[in-house]
Design a protein around this motif. Sequence first.
Motif, PDB file in Angstrom:
ATOM      1  N   ALA A  53       0.575  -1.177  -0.026  1.00 20.80           N
ATOM      2  CA  ALA A  53      -0.123  -0.096   0.096  1.00 20.80           C
ATOM      3  C   ALA A  53       0.818   1.006  -0.056  1.00 20.80           C
ATOM      4  CB  ALA A  53      -0.926  -0.150   1.089  1.00 20.80           C
ATOM      5  N   ALA A  54       1.812   1.317   0.635  1.00 23.10           N
ATOM      6  CA  ALA A  54       2.756   2.244   0.707  1.00 23.10           C
ATOM      7  C   ALA A  54       3.446   2.476  -0.364  1.00 23.10           C
ATOM      8  CB  ALA A  54       3.849   2.239   1.952  1.00 23.10           C
ATOM      9  N   ARG A  55       3.927   1.453  -1.083  1.00 21.13           N
ATOM     10  CA  ARG A  55       4.708   1.736  -2.385  1.00 21.13           C
ATOM     11  C   ARG A  55       3.658   2.073  -3.561  1.00 21.13           C
ATOM     12  NH1 ARG A  55       9.719  -0.048  -3.538  1.00 21.13           N
ATOM     13  NH2 ARG A  55       8.936  -0.286  -5.796  1.00 21.13           N
ATOM     14  N   THR A  56       2.600   1.768  -3.350  1.00 22.93           N
ATOM     15  CA  THR A  56       1.636   2.169  -4.623  1.00 22.93           C
ATOM     16  C   THR A  56       1.139   3.724  -4.129  1.00 22.93           C
ATOM     17  OG1 THR A  56       0.715   0.050  -4.660  1.00 22.93           O
ATOM     18  CG2 THR A  56      -0.870   1.752  -5.326  1.00 22.93           C
ATOM     19  N   ALA A  57       1.053   3.905  -3.056  1.00 23.99           N
ATOM     20  CA  ALA A  57       0.739   5.177  -2.844  1.00 23.99           C
ATOM     21  C   ALA A  57       1.721   6.507  -3.279  1.00 23.99           C
ATOM     22  CB  ALA A  57       0.275   5.487  -1.157  1.00 23.99           C
ATOM     23  N   ALA A  58       3.042   5.948  -3.327  1.00 23.69           N
ATOM     24  CA  ALA A  58       4.169   6.853  -3.443  1.00 23.69           C
ATOM     25  C   ALA A  58       4.444   6.530  -5.037  1.00 23.69           C
ATOM     26  CB  ALA A  58       5.383   6.081  -2.749  1.00 23.69           C
TER      27      ALA A  58
END
Length: 79
Positions: free
Chosen positions: A62-67
């Motif tokens: 989720a953090a990688r996708t958001a970034a």
Amino acid sequence: MPRPATGKTPIRNFRVKAEHYDPAVRIAWARGESLTDVVEKAIAAYARRHRDEDPGAEAYEAARTAAGRPRKTAPPPAE
């Protein structure tokens, strides 16, 4: 000391500075170890030392996708 490919471990690629890589190769060779052995031991020690900080696969993705940097494949599940 290259080993035959067994297909059991995925191939990983990373960049490392020559100032770290070159002596590591020489030392591993002198000790009769492969650089893969050395890297696996170092990564395993790092993961053990910081296991309480593991956010888990879902939070990581989720953090990688958001970034804006989604992975092409999912990270391995936390043990």
